[in-house]
Design a protein around this motif. Structure first.
Motif, mmCIF file in Angstrom:
data_model
loop_
_atom_site.group_PDB
_atom_site.id
_atom_site.type_symbol
_atom_site.label_atom_id
_atom_site.label_comp_id
_atom_site.label_asym_id
_atom_site.label_seq_id
_atom_site.Cartn_x
_atom_site.Cartn_y
_atom_site.Cartn_z
ATOM 1 N N CYS A 116 87.685 79.150 88.198
ATOM 2 C CA CYS A 116 88.641 78.429 88.472
ATOM 3 C C CYS A 116 88.135 76.954 88.865
ATOM 4 C CB CYS A 116 89.806 79.094 89.572
ATOM 5 S SG CYS A 116 90.432 80.395 88.792
ATOM 6 N N VAL A 117 87.546 76.793 89.846
ATOM 7 C CA VAL A 117 87.091 75.600 90.521
ATOM 8 C C VAL A 117 86.161 74.804 89.470
ATOM 9 C CG1 VAL A 117 87.668 76.331 92.987
ATOM 10 C CG2 VAL A 117 85.564 76.386 92.070
ATOM 11 N N VAL A 118 85.548 75.600 88.464
ATOM 12 C CA VAL A 118 84.654 74.829 87.511
ATOM 13 C C VAL A 118 85.599 74.114 86.456
ATOM 14 C CG1 VAL A 118 83.186 75.176 85.607
ATOM 15 C CG2 VAL A 118 82.523 76.079 87.912
ATOM 16 N N ARG A 119 86.622 74.940 86.226
ATOM 17 C CA ARG A 119 87.625 74.476 85.413
ATOM 18 C C ARG A 119 88.667 73.207 85.907
ATOM 19 N NH1 ARG A 119 89.689 80.190 82.855
ATOM 20 N NH2 ARG A 119 87.893 80.284 80.984
ATOM 21 N N ASP A 120 88.785 73.475 87.274
ATOM 22 C CA ASP A 120 89.583 72.345 87.788
ATOM 23 C C ASP A 120 89.203 72.045 89.189
ATOM 24 O OD1 ASP A 120 91.652 70.852 88.795
ATOM 25 O OD2 ASP A 120 93.389 72.212 88.756
ATOM 26 N N PRO A 121 88.300 71.147 89.369
ATOM 27 C CA PRO A 121 87.738 70.883 90.507
ATOM 28 C C PRO A 121 88.634 70.469 91.741
ATOM 29 C CG PRO A 121 86.242 69.647 88.669
ATOM 30 C CD PRO A 121 87.535 70.165 88.252
ATOM 31 N N HIS A 122 89.890 70.180 91.400
ATOM 32 C CA HIS A 122 90.788 69.638 92.588
ATOM 33 C C HIS A 122 91.786 70.836 92.521
ATOM 34 C CE1 HIS A 122 89.453 65.731 91.218
ATOM 35 N NE2 HIS A 122 89.417 65.530 92.436
#
Length: 97
Positions: free
Chosen positions: A16-22
């Motif tokens: 999830c955080v790789v796909r959306d770092p924010h």
């Protein structure tokens, strides 16, 4: 038959955080199907292990993957976490680096 998946909650949170770092942890928790507190603990584990770096940008966090680090299990130690994330996310390795 019990419900199970091939990837752990740690892998799902990382994806999830790789796909959306924010990404907000509230949103990550909802996507993964865990509590926000569990998502916080998992991110803390990943930061402590060096896989993620967490930087504050205003009121939000920005996450950066250290893609060169090897997977933890001895059977997978020759594979970098970035390679796995690229395959699972369906993107090129340099996208997650």
């Amino acid at each position: 038959m019990r419900e199970w998946t091939f990837l752990t909650n740690h892998a799902h949170v990382l994806l999830c955080v790789v796909r959306d770092p924010h990404a907000r942890l509230r949103d990550v928790a909802e996507q993964v199907g865990i509590t926000e507190r569990a998502a916080q603990r998992i991110v803390a584990d990943l930061v402590e292990a060096g896989y993620l770096e967490r930087d504050r940008e205003g009121r939000r966090n920005r996450y950066q993957l250290h893609a060169e680090l090897p997977l933890r299990h001895p059977m997978e130690h020759d594979t970098a976490i970035g390679e796995l994330m690229a395959v699972v996310a369906g993107v090129g390795r340099d996208t997650v680096a």
